[in-house]
Design a protein around this motif. Sequence first.
Motif, PDB file in Angstrom:
ATOM      1  N   CYS A  18      16.627 -16.862  21.720  1.00 26.69           N
ATOM      2  CA  CYS A  18      16.349 -18.262  21.392  1.00 26.69           C
ATOM      3  C   CYS A  18      16.526 -19.086  22.662  1.00 26.69           C
ATOM      4  O   CYS A  18      17.643 -19.301  23.130  1.00 26.69           O
TER       5      CYS A  18
ATOM      6  N   CYS B 218      11.085 -21.931  22.402  1.00 26.59           N
ATOM      7  CA  CYS B 218      10.901 -21.659  20.978  1.00 26.59           C
ATOM      8  C   CYS B 218      10.954 -22.878  20.056  1.00 26.59           C
ATOM      9  O   CYS B 218      10.434 -22.803  18.946  1.00 26.59           O
TER      10      CYS B 218
ATOM     11  N   CYS C  59       8.789 -22.550  16.829  1.00 25.99           N
ATOM     12  CA  CYS C  59       9.842 -21.794  16.137  1.00 25.99           C
ATOM     13  C   CYS C  59       9.295 -20.891  15.036  1.00 25.99           C
ATOM     14  O   CYS C  59       9.645 -19.720  14.954  1.00 25.99           O
TER      15      CYS C  59
ATOM     16  N   CYS D 206      19.437 -18.951  16.203  1.00 25.71           N
ATOM     17  CA  CYS D 206      18.489 -20.062  16.300  1.00 25.71           C
ATOM     18  C   CYS D 206      19.234 -21.373  16.551  1.00 25.71           C
ATOM     19  O   CYS D 206      20.193 -21.699  15.858  1.00 25.71           O
TER      20      CYS D 206
ATOM     21  N   THR E  77       9.886 -16.577  15.554  1.00 23.79           N
ATOM     22  CA  THR E  77      10.999 -15.908  14.888  1.00 23.79           C
ATOM     23  C   THR E  77      10.540 -15.080  13.698  1.00 23.79           C
ATOM     24  O   THR E  77       9.453 -15.263  13.166  1.00 23.79           O
TER      25      THR E  77
END
Length: 166
Positions: A55, A60, A64, A26, A68
């Motif tokens: 990522c 994203c 986010c 990330c 994820t």
Amino acid sequence: MLEAQEIKQIRPFIEVAIGQARRSPCQKSKRGVVIFKDGNILGTGFNEPVNPNNCIPEICLSVCSLYTIHAERKALQNALASGHELTAASVLHIKLSQAFFVPEIGEVIRAEASDDLSCDDCSGYMQRLSQKMPLKEFILYQSRGYIAYGIEEFHNLTLAYLRVHP
């Protein structure tokens, strides 16, 4: 808030959580979690996009939390998949950042304070799991130190935070 002696006792688990956070691809926020009980590690995890996604900041960053699998869920699923009983287990969360010195314990910590209790996905998942296997606590590094929350307490504080900060 955990005292210096308590922090020293969980220091090996802090290091594992830091190691997990380092593995996170990330680009917004690298987080690691370790589940432990009776001195044993039951599960570990780090945040990352759900396979087969990568990522990609243009995609994203704005979504986010929806893009994820969070470190808490991944670590708990890892522990469950290994057949561990999670009743009375602790969940330790680290957000990776720059290194800084903590004079109370005389050590360098490489964590960033997580003061915003803003993830109802994680708090809700732990709260639902605790209905079947009551977890002991959620340990989070915050600006005032390592704080151990009861799971229900953490979830309620998260929901209260989100009502004020939607």
